[in-house]
Design an enzyme around this catalytic site. Structure first.
Site, PDB file in Angstrom:
ATOM      1  CD  GLU A  14     -39.380-140.392 -13.012  1.00 24.79           C
ATOM      2  OE1 GLU A  14     -38.209-140.371 -12.641  1.00 24.79           O
ATOM      3  OE2 GLU A  14     -39.740-140.868 -14.113  1.00 24.79           O
ATOM      4  CB  CYS A  39     -30.299-139.633  -6.339  1.00 23.18           C
ATOM      5  SG  CYS A  39     -30.417-138.022  -7.080  1.00 23.18           S
ATOM      6  CG  HIS A  71     -36.101-136.637 -10.167  1.00 25.63           C
ATOM      7  ND1 HIS A  71     -35.133-137.600 -10.242  1.00 25.63           N
ATOM      8  CD2 HIS A  71     -37.195-137.167 -10.775  1.00 25.63           C
ATOM      9  CE1 HIS A  71     -35.586-138.660 -10.885  1.00 25.63           C
ATOM     10  NE2 HIS A  71     -36.842-138.424 -11.216  1.00 25.63           N
TER      11      HIS A  71
HETATM   12  O1  SUG Z   1     -33.727-141.244 -13.460  1.00 27.43           O
HETATM   13  N1  SUG Z   1     -30.321-141.575 -14.067  1.00 27.43           N
HETATM   14  C1  SUG Z   1     -31.376-141.414 -13.115  1.00 27.43           C
HETATM   15  C2  SUG Z   1     -30.933-140.522 -11.985  1.00 27.43           C
HETATM   16  C3  SUG Z   1     -31.926-140.506 -10.874  1.00 27.43           C
HETATM   17  C4  SUG Z   1     -31.617-139.493  -9.843  1.00 27.43           C
HETATM   18  N2  SUG Z   1     -32.569-139.520  -8.816  1.00 27.43           N
HETATM   19  C5  SUG Z   1     -33.011-138.446  -8.129  1.00 27.43           C
HETATM   20  N3  SUG Z   1     -32.850-137.247  -8.560  1.00 27.43           N
HETATM   21  N4  SUG Z   1     -33.699-138.660  -7.039  1.00 27.43           N
HETATM   22  C6  SUG Z   1     -32.611-140.855 -13.806  1.00 27.43           C
HETATM   23  O2  SUG Z   1     -32.449-139.991 -14.687  1.00 27.43           O
HETATM   24  C7  SUG Z   1     -29.284-142.608 -15.994  1.00 27.43           C
HETATM   25  C8  SUG Z   1     -29.180-144.000 -16.543  1.00 27.43           C
HETATM   26  C9  SUG Z   1     -28.397-144.084 -17.810  1.00 27.43           C
HETATM   27  O3  SUG Z   1     -28.359-143.121 -18.578  1.00 27.43           O
HETATM   28  O4  SUG Z   1     -27.805-145.174 -18.029  1.00 27.43           O
HETATM   29  C10 SUG Z   1     -30.416-142.491 -15.007  1.00 27.43           C
HETATM   30  O5  SUG Z   1     -31.366-143.232 -15.101  1.00 27.43           O
END
Ligand code: SUG
Length: 441
Positions: free
Chosen positions: A173, A371, A247
């Protein structure tokens, strides 16, 4: 000397709450609720414009097209667009949501990056993340590979690797699980790779699937030709993953010689971290400032709710002092607010000021300020050759905001995902963003 640039990815017009984020509490809590793409995109531009206004090089990626009918076909749906959409809504609503996903907005998951000073061939190495843990993100890697090539205008000292193979033991990721510590020149780098799963050490297990494996980061460290001496692998604390830390950047943050992490960020890591502190001092002549936030000061639950660790730490140009960009949730959750105030007030910590930013829509899907951005340390020459059309400025921010105001939907509800008028409007919005970005003065 290396300069850290930030690239944010603009929220797309199909931003919605699919509930697809594995182990992501906010995403699960907001599933199927009404989303607000226009507000989400304006919040994102405002955050990126704030960083640019501080004098920090800031770039922006435009949204790729959604929905991805190619994925819908790959999921086995055939026929006309209408037939595919309504069959998917009935039989596989998660697949339907996935093809509309705007999750590319969280640029911290786009890739792992190693600057020229860390790699033995003195090239900038980038590996787009394969993001294979969830329905909606695995398609991002191929799009990002093209974005990186465009951003660097085909520079010969930049290597864009293919994403790691889509093999369960190689779940990756990207930068959300990577912390690069360095001295103030940026040239002496230490790489901390944080993984949630190691096949050789399966216990203790966490409640949710860990999205990053050790094997994935080991492969990237090899491909990027990093020095094993200054490369460290740390395991995420299973209790943190179980509490919604999907993460590392939800529980730890770093910038230059400052590392801030929660007491429950890592599993059995104290000895390794102390060794690294000693090596950092020996190699850079500068002490690493490590701040461990205790469970008493900020309980895990409050860390996840406030997203304090997802704040952005930035060095202000021409100084060695830092500012911190926090989500407004850190203002309203008392323990987080107290922690921010303490860090800013304490004279032995190089953070002098705080900016609170409202990112309500992104936060409701589990994405805070950090993020939304990818950091890349670059030399002056590379920076001067990067695509100027994507560089954030007041003018670009105004143009983007105008287009977003005019073309983005105010709200998206689950039934919109089977509406071909909605699809046409979303395509038009992306085309308009491309047009205004490429327009000459
Ligand atoms: O991968 N949310 C993302 C959030 C990413 C955050 N990034 C970092 N922490 N760097 C994920 O979980 C939610 C999409 C949805 O439910 O429609 C989502 O993908």
């Amino acid at each position: 000397m290396l300069t850290e640039i930030n690239i944010d990815a603009l929220v797309g017009p199909t931003h919605h709450f699919g509930g697809l984020g594995v182990g992501n509490m906010a995403s699960l809590a907001h599933q199927q609720q009404v989303s607000h793409p226009k507000l989400a995109a304006l919040e994102g531009v405002a955050k990126a414009a704030l960083i640019a206004s501080l004098g920090i090089p800031q770039f922006i990626w435009l949204p790729p097209l959604r929905p991805r009918f190619d994925l819908l076909s790959a999921f086995g749906f055939s026929g006309t667009a209408d037939e595919q959409l309504s069959a998917a809504r009935q039989a596989a609503p998660r697949a339907l949501s996935a093809i509309y996903s705007s999750a590319f907005m969280w640029a911290a998951n786009s890739a792992t990056v190693s600057p020229v000073s860390d790699t033995s061939d003195k090239r900038l190495h980038i590996t787009p993340a394969n993001l294979i843990s969830s329905w909606h993100r695995a398609g991002e890697a191929s799009e990002r590979t093209i974005d990186f090539e465009k951003l660097f205008n085909g520079l010969s000292n930049v290597v864009v690797h293919p994403a790691l193979p889509s093999i369960v033991p190689l779940r990756d990721e990207g930068a959300a699980n990577h912390m690069r510590l360095c001295d103030s020149s940026g040239l002496h780098g230490f790489n901390l790779f944080v993984y949630g799963e190691d096949e050789l050490e399966p216990e203790p297990a966490s409640k949710f699937l860990p999205r990053q494996t050790r094997a994935a980061f080991e492969a990237i460290a090899r491909a990027h030709r990093l020095d094993p001496q200054t490369t460290v692998f740390l395991r995420q604390h299973p209790a943190a993953i179980s509490a919604g830390v999907f993460h590392n950047d939800v529980i730890a943050t770093s910038h230059q010689h400052l590392l801030i992490h929660h007491d429950l960020a890592f599993w059995n890591a104290e000895e390794t971290l102390q060794r690294m502190e000693n090596l950092f001092l020996a190699q850079t002549g500068q002490p690493l400032i490590r701040i461990v936030v205790s469970q008493d000061e900020l309980p895990l639950e409050a860390a996840v709710q406030s997203y304090f660790f997802n704040s952005q730490l930035l060095t202000l140009p021409g100084s060695d002092r830092m500012t911190i960009v926090c989500p407004t949730q850190c203002q309203s959750i008392p323990a987080a607010r107290k922690l921010v105030d303490r860090l800013v007030a304490q004279s032995n910590i190089p953070i002098d000021s705080v900016h609170y930013v409202s990112l309500h829509e992104s936060m409701a899907n589990g994405g805070g300020p950090a993020c939304l951005r990818l950091r890349i340390p670059v030399d002056v020459e590379t920076l001067s050759n990067m695509n100027p059309a994507l560089r954030m400025s007041e003018r670009l921010a105004d143009r983007l905001c105008e287009a977003i105001e005019r073309w983005y939907p105010d709200r998206v509800e689950p039934h919109d995902l089977v509406d071909t008028d909605f699809i046409a409007a979303a395509r038009r919005a992306v085309a308009e963003l491309n047009r205004v970005t490429n327009a000459k003065e």
